[in-house]
Design an enzyme around this catalytic site. Structure first.
Site, PDB file in Angstrom:
ATOM      1  N   GLU A 180      -2.126   9.163  11.634  1.00  0.00           N
ATOM      2  CA  GLU A 180      -1.089   8.183  11.962  1.00  0.00           C
ATOM      3  C   GLU A 180       0.268   8.599  11.387  1.00  0.00           C
ATOM      4  OE1 GLU A 180      -2.494   4.325  12.346  1.00  0.00           O
ATOM      5  OE2 GLU A 180      -0.594   3.370  11.868  1.00  0.00           O
ATOM      6  N   ASP A 222       0.835  -1.220   0.000  1.00  0.00           N
ATOM      7  CA  ASP A 222       0.000   0.000   0.000  1.00  0.00           C
ATOM      8  C   ASP A 222       0.861   1.258   0.000  1.00  0.00           C
ATOM      9  OD1 ASP A 222       0.796  -0.225   2.713  1.00  0.00           O
ATOM     10  OD2 ASP A 222      -1.203   0.204   3.523  1.00  0.00           O
ATOM     11  N   ASP A 281      -5.240  -0.199   6.265  1.00  0.00           N
ATOM     12  CA  ASP A 281      -5.945  -0.565   7.493  1.00  0.00           C
ATOM     13  C   ASP A 281      -7.177   0.309   7.716  1.00  0.00           C
ATOM     14  OD1 ASP A 281      -3.660  -2.006   7.576  1.00  0.00           O
ATOM     15  OD2 ASP A 281      -2.798  -1.010   9.329  1.00  0.00           O
TER      16      ASP A 281
HETATM   17  C1  GLA Z   1       0.580  -1.916   8.603  1.00  0.00           C
HETATM   18  C2  GLA Z   1       0.290  -0.572   7.951  1.00  0.00           C
HETATM   19  C3  GLA Z   1      -0.371  -0.764   6.582  1.00  0.00           C
HETATM   20  C4  GLA Z   1       0.415  -1.731   5.703  1.00  0.00           C
HETATM   21  C5  GLA Z   1       0.745  -3.007   6.481  1.00  0.00           C
HETATM   22  C6  GLA Z   1       1.670  -3.908   5.725  1.00  0.00           C
HETATM   23  O1  GLA Z   1      -0.609  -2.570   8.921  1.00  0.00           O
HETATM   24  O2  GLA Z   1      -0.536   0.214   8.772  1.00  0.00           O
HETATM   25  O3  GLA Z   1      -0.526   0.484   5.946  1.00  0.00           O
HETATM   26  O4  GLA Z   1       1.562  -1.119   5.209  1.00  0.00           O
HETATM   27  O5  GLA Z   1       1.353  -2.722   7.734  1.00  0.00           O
HETATM   28  O6  GLA Z   1       1.066  -4.403   4.574  1.00  0.00           O
END
Ligand code: GLA
Length: 387
Positions: free
Chosen positions: A159, A36, A171
């Site tokens: 964040e 992402d 997420d």
């Molecule tokens: C965490 C981050 C996401 C993504 C995952 C790995 O959850 O918050 O944005 O990068 O790691 O895929």
């Protein structure tokens, strides 16, 4: 699900007012890890593990926020919002208030209770579920409306720019936009997504290694991102039109292998091949070809372990154990990594035995009691009920 009536009663007895209740789920990522942040492809599903937020208005400009999980209450003066984090659970709700303010959204004071059952530090996005649960409650208090993808972006902004983790959009997006019974195939460049039905003959079994990670201090997560950025800087010399690793294929990357340090090449190799695997897995899911979906999951795990260097001995053990079980199509570490959970695609009729064997095998190998969750894919965040 965290018990809503209990959380409402807790809010009432602490703050002396009935509140409006919202919920925001955690997520499991089926495939597409650390893509992402390169504007790539991911395939998360929202869980029925979630954070509940109960909000009642105040007449002053104070925000009292109580977290049941931390057994602690903080008070924030909304007219003097802190502008930096203090390495505390309240950084997440405070960051969301700060982020709302950056968008010009303000509101009067309120009392807020947070309670949830997303295990923290386990790769199931407990922090995103807290952020989104706060955002939907406070937006309601402010009488403001935002489209769900915008709420996701607002929480990611908190964040990235308040808490200090350079995380991507996955997420928060899954927590906002989840669809019951479906995984989301999300393009993190355009935020276009497709809800892919999860057939009933397979279950997603989530195994918690109980090894905790933390993203809030940046740490290894940000380090890996910086390594990918280094690779992108080198690749741009040869492919000046590229923006992110999304724009190069494996051949182009291989051609530049000797131009970059080996570990940088490996991080980039993970991202480039993972993007391809997500699209292949989506195709397999559409065709109900679980074996080929599972094959991509195993490949993705190996790449997280060997190329992105974001697995750990315990999650490797869980995947190795899973691979030996009847009815298991695929298994991999899920989420940021460095500990946390594995996700397993298991034939429904084998799931009971699978859980039993994994539990016993993991305890025998590590002396650790794994927690195992069988969750349905759920809808994204929203109001739960109004009093
Ligand atoms: C965490 C981050 C996401 C993504 C995952 C790995 O959850 O918050 O944005 O990068 O790691 O895929």
């Amino acid at each position: 699900m965290a018990d809503a009536s209990r959380v409402i009663a807790m809010h009432q007895s602490r703050f002396g007012a009935q509140g409006v209740v919202f919920q925001a789920p955690g997520r499991v990522n089926l495939i597409g890890e650390h893509t992402d942040t390169s504007e790539g492809h991911v395939m998360p599903a929202a869980l029925d593990l979630r954070t509940l937020s109960v909000l009642s208005p105040r007449t002053d400009s104070t925000a009292n926020i109580y977290s049941e999980n931390f057994g602690e209450q903080v008070s924030i003066d909304l007219q003097k919002l802190p502008s930096s984090p203090r390495q505390h659970w309240s950084d997440y709700p405070t960051g969301v208030l700060w982020s709302l303010r950056q968008r010009g959204i303000t509101c009067g004071g309120f009392d807020l209770t947070l309670a949830g059952n997303v295990p923290s530090g386990s790769g199931l996005s407990s922090s995103a579920s807290v952020e989104v649960a706060v955002a939907v409650a406070v937006l309601d208090r402010a009488g403001a409306q935002l489209a769900k993808p915008e709420i996701a972006k607002l929480c990611q902004f908190a964040e990235n720019n308040f808490v200090g983790a350079q995380s991507g959009i996955m997420d928060q997006f899954a927590s906002c936009c989840g669809v019951e019974g479906h995984a989301l195939l999300l393009d993190c460049r355009t935020l276009d997504y497709e809800a892919l039905p999860l057939p009933e003959q397979v279950l997603l079994v989530i195994c918690n290694s109980m090894v905790k990670h933390s993203l809030s201090d940046g740490g290894e997560y940000n380090e890996r991102r910086a390594e990918v950025e280094e690779g992108v800087r080198i690749l741009k010399r040869y492919y000046p039109e590229m923006q992110t690793l999304r724009d190069v294929n494996e051949e182009q990357l291989q051609a530049s292998k000797n131009e970059m340090p080996e570990h940088v090449f490996l991080r980039c190799l993970h991202v480039v091949t993972e993007n391809r695997r997500v699209l292949q897995a989506a195709e397999a899911l559409r065709e109900h070809d679980f074996s080929s979906f599972g094959k991509r999951m195993y490949e993705a795990h190996n790449s997280m372990r060997d190329n992105y260097a974001a697995s750990c001995a315990e999650t490797d053990t869980l995947v190795e154990l899973a691979a030996k079980q009847p009815g298991c199509y695929g298994a991999r570490i899920t989420g940021a990594g460095f500990g946390g959970c594995t996700v397993n695609l298991v034939a429904a009729e084998h799931s009971e035995k699978f859980v039993e064997n994994l539990r016993a095998g993991y305890f025998q190998a590590t002396g650790i009691h794994a927690e195992i969750y069988l969750s349905r894919a759920s809808d994204g965040a929203g109001p739960l009920l109004r009093n």
